[in-house]
Design a protein around this motif. Structure first.
Motif, PDB file in Angstrom:
ATOM      1  N   ILE A 147     131.010  90.008  -0.383  1.00 11.10           N
ATOM      2  CA  ILE A 147     130.616  89.449  -1.681  1.00 11.10           C
ATOM      3  C   ILE A 147     129.167  88.953  -1.614  1.00 11.10           C
ATOM      4  N   GLY A 230     135.264  85.933  -5.550  1.00 12.98           N
ATOM      5  CA  GLY A 230     134.946  87.226  -4.954  1.00 12.98           C
ATOM      6  C   GLY A 230     135.412  87.356  -3.521  1.00 12.98           C
ATOM      7  N   VAL A 276     146.813  85.659  -6.516  1.00 10.34           N
ATOM      8  CA  VAL A 276     146.625  84.639  -7.547  1.00 10.34           C
ATOM      9  C   VAL A 276     148.017  84.356  -8.096  1.00 10.34           C
TER      10      VAL A 276
HETATM   11  C1  HEM Z   1     143.130  90.777  -4.602  1.00 13.87           C
HETATM   12  C2  HEM Z   1     142.087  90.190  -5.110  1.00 13.87           C
HETATM   13  C3  HEM Z   1     142.015  89.619  -6.499  1.00 13.87           C
HETATM   14  C4  HEM Z   1     143.032  89.199  -7.323  1.00 13.87           C
HETATM   15  C5  HEM Z   1     144.533  89.210  -7.073  1.00 13.87           C
HETATM   16  C6  HEM Z   1     142.404  88.722  -8.546  1.00 13.87           C
HETATM   17  C7  HEM Z   1     143.096  88.234  -9.635  1.00 13.87           C
HETATM   18  C8  HEM Z   1     142.529  87.834 -10.820  1.00 13.87           C
HETATM   19  C9  HEM Z   1     143.265  87.371 -11.975  1.00 13.87           C
HETATM   20  C10 HEM Z   1     144.775  87.205 -12.068  1.00 13.87           C
HETATM   21  C11 HEM Z   1     142.365  87.092 -12.949  1.00 13.87           C
HETATM   22  C12 HEM Z   1     142.681  86.611 -14.373  1.00 13.87           C
HETATM   23  C13 HEM Z   1     142.866  85.125 -14.401  1.00 13.87           C
HETATM   24  C14 HEM Z   1     143.295  84.617 -15.767  1.00 13.87           C
HETATM   25  O1  HEM Z   1     143.383  85.361 -16.752  1.00 13.87           O
HETATM   26  O2  HEM Z   1     143.561  83.389 -15.841  1.00 13.87           O
HETATM   27  C15 HEM Z   1     141.034  87.367 -12.402  1.00 13.87           C
HETATM   28  C16 HEM Z   1     139.868  87.174 -13.087  1.00 13.87           C
HETATM   29  C17 HEM Z   1     138.621  87.371 -12.521  1.00 13.87           C
HETATM   30  N1  HEM Z   1     138.348  87.934 -11.281  1.00 13.87           N
HETATM   31 FE1  HEM Z   1     139.685  88.480  -9.889  1.00 13.87          FE
HETATM   32  N2  HEM Z   1     141.040  88.847  -8.419  1.00 13.87           N
HETATM   33  C18 HEM Z   1     140.766  89.406  -7.200  1.00 13.87           C
HETATM   34  C19 HEM Z   1     139.514  89.714  -6.686  1.00 13.87           C
HETATM   35  C20 HEM Z   1     138.326  89.513  -7.344  1.00 13.87           C
HETATM   36  C21 HEM Z   1     137.017  89.857  -6.820  1.00 13.87           C
HETATM   37  C22 HEM Z   1     136.758  90.518  -5.478  1.00 13.87           C
HETATM   38  C23 HEM Z   1     136.114  89.474  -7.779  1.00 13.87           C
HETATM   39  C24 HEM Z   1     134.614  89.555  -7.801  1.00 13.87           C
HETATM   40  C25 HEM Z   1     133.864  90.191  -7.005  1.00 13.87           C
HETATM   41  C26 HEM Z   1     136.853  88.914  -8.881  1.00 13.87           C
HETATM   42  C27 HEM Z   1     136.275  88.427 -10.035  1.00 13.87           C
HETATM   43  C28 HEM Z   1     136.977  87.957 -11.125  1.00 13.87           C
HETATM   44  C29 HEM Z   1     136.331  87.396 -12.300  1.00 13.87           C
HETATM   45  C30 HEM Z   1     134.843  87.238 -12.537  1.00 13.87           C
HETATM   46  C31 HEM Z   1     137.368  87.036 -13.181  1.00 13.87           C
HETATM   47  C32 HEM Z   1     137.220  86.384 -14.552  1.00 13.87           C
HETATM   48  C33 HEM Z   1     137.203  87.441 -15.603  1.00 13.87           C
HETATM   49  C34 HEM Z   1     137.158  86.863 -16.995  1.00 13.87           C
HETATM   50  O3  HEM Z   1     137.513  85.698 -17.193  1.00 13.87           O
HETATM   51  O4  HEM Z   1     136.737  87.609 -17.885  1.00 13.87           O
HETATM   52  N3  HEM Z   1     138.182  88.960  -8.595  1.00 13.87           N
HETATM   53  N4  HEM Z   1     141.173  87.825 -11.116  1.00 13.87           N
END
Ligand code: HEM
Length: 392
Positions: A147, A230, A276
């Motif tokens: 990241i 990330g 998550v």
């Molecule tokens: C296995 C790994 C991951 C899981 C299980 C995961 C899971 C999630 C979930 C469930 C959400 C939605 C949360 C909600 O609606 O309350 C989310 C949002 C987000 N994730 Fe991930 N994530 C992972 C990896 C990553 C990585 C590697 C990045 C960035 C490099 C990332 C960046 C984001 C961002 C920026 C959001 C917010 C999006 C928004 O609000 O529009 N995530 N993630």
């Protein structure tokens, strides 16, 4: 029904909620699918546990991500909350478009060799006969290096001290948060990006270069969000995934015999022990009636992703790990406007990491009894503090 609600979930399920939330989630789905978990200051925190409800509410406009709707609840470190996770349209749409540009699939797919190279370098440094901790010796430094590279964090700022500082914003080790320190660090980072133009892999540089599209507070908050989510999330995918495999030797053997099984297998690992566990908090912008419960304006709603992904009405034998499960419409990355931006990236990281661990370290086993493993005390994230393994 009312009696059951008043009695609440059995104490022994509540007590084990961090170590093993699944019996508690099963109880909620069955007896209290919309459960008033805590009341105070005139507002309630509701837990929603069934797949169909979680899926629908993830995209329901009556639920807002704007923290102004729930004063009194501190969403994150002060001055670092102006980012995607705490925004509704139109702010959310504007921020999301800017960040999304850096996560186009072509760009993410091109990272695969770099993921393998970084994982390989870490594995060169361990001896499985002596044992290693898959979290702290492997998953954590791997995902953090990745990241930092994607964001364009210079090497001299990518240090264990910085990692500790970020970790402390989630689970304050010493009981006090390091908000000021962290804000100072991120301000220095963003200033560094202004002075040094963006390279190929430099998301922060690109965001800084987007001119007036982002305020300083939005820039610093977005840097914080991406650095934190990330890597922490993907650490949990690798850790929870490897633990699930070690506890299911038949599935582990099947994956060894047929590495292509990781295609459906990774989704199953994401479903089975979701990194998550609960979606980030939402607040009701208007009253919502669900399963005879009235969620009032301003109440907080917690959507239990980890429970939805074990819902017996959606998944056959939900407590069975089946790497061949297909279709597998889990909600591990959320759904709708806030769907995870890093989903493709973390799937590549997870698949490469697990493949290389199996290839390079041979036949591993847990180095401690499973019930001695410690889970980090977080509500949103589900992940291990450490995962000691040794070669058989
Ligand atoms: C296995 C790994 C991951 C899981 C299980 C995961 C899971 C999630 C979930 C469930 C959400 C939605 C949360 C909600 O609606 O309350 C989310 C949002 C987000 N994730 Fe991930 N994530 C992972 C990896 C990553 C990585 C590697 C990045 C960035 C490099 C990332 C960046 C984001 C961002 C920026 C959001 C917010 C999006 C928004 O609000 O529009 N995530 N993630």
């Amino acid at each position: 029904m009312v009696d059951v609600l008043l009695a609440g979930p059995p104490a022994e399920l509540l007590a084990r909620r961090t170590d093993d939330p699944y019996p508690y989630f099963r109880w909620l789905r069955r007896h209290a699918p919309v459960f008033a978990e805590r009341k105070g200051q005139g507002r309630t925190i509701w837990s929603v546990s069934r797949y169909d409800d979680v899926r629908l509410l993830l995209t329901d406009k009556r639920l807002s991500k704007n923290p102004d709707l729930y004063p009194g609840y501190k969403p994150g470190p002060a001055g670092l909350n102006k980012h995607l996770v705490h925004a509704d349209p139109p702010e959310h749409t504007r921020l999301r478009r800017l960040v999304n540009n850096a996560f186009v699939p072509r760009r993410i797919a091109a990272l695969e060799p770099f993921v393998a190279q970084t994982a390989g370098r870490l594995l060169d440094q361990v001896d499985p006969d002596d044992g290693l901790d898959l979290i702290n010796d492997f998953a954590m430094p791997l995902t953090f290096t990745l990241i930092c590279t994607i964001l364009g964090v210079p090497e001299h700022l990518n240090t264990p001290a910085m990692r500790t500082m970020l970790a402390n914003t989630v689970v304050p080790a010493s009981g006090h948060r390091t908000d000021d320190e962290l804000r100072t660090f991120l301000t220095v980072l963003v200033a560094d990006k202004r002075d040094h133009p963006a390279g190929e892999l430099d998301l922060l540089g690109a965001l800084v270069g987007a001119g007036d599209s982002l305020t300083e507070e939005e820039l610093i908050s977005t840097a914080y969000l991406l650095l934190l989510v990330g890597h922490d999330t993907t650490v949990n995918l690798i850790g929870n995934g490897m633990l699930a495999l070690l506890r299911h030797p038949d599935q582990l053997r099947a994956l060894r015999d047929d590495p292509a099984l990781i295609r459906t297998g990774l989704d199953e690992l994401l479903r089975y022990d979701s990194p998550v566990r609960d979606a980030t908090f939402r607040a009701a912008a208007e009253p919502i009636l669900l399963h005879d419960q009235l969620i009032q304006t301003g109440d907080i709603v917690s959507l239990l992703i980890g429970s939805a992904n074990r819902d017996e009405t959606r998944f056959a034998d939900p407590d069975v790990l089946d790497l061949r499960r297909d279709p597998n419409e889990h909600l591990a990355f959320g759904r709708g406007p806030h769907f995870c931006i890093g989903a493709a990236l973390s799937k590549i990281e997870g698949a490469v990491a697990i493949r290389m661990l199996l290839e390079r370290l041979g036949d591993l086993r847990l180095a401690v009894p499973a019930d001695e493993l410690r889970w980090r005390p977080s509500r949103v994230m589900r992940g291990l503090e450490s995962l000691p393994v040794v070669r058989r």
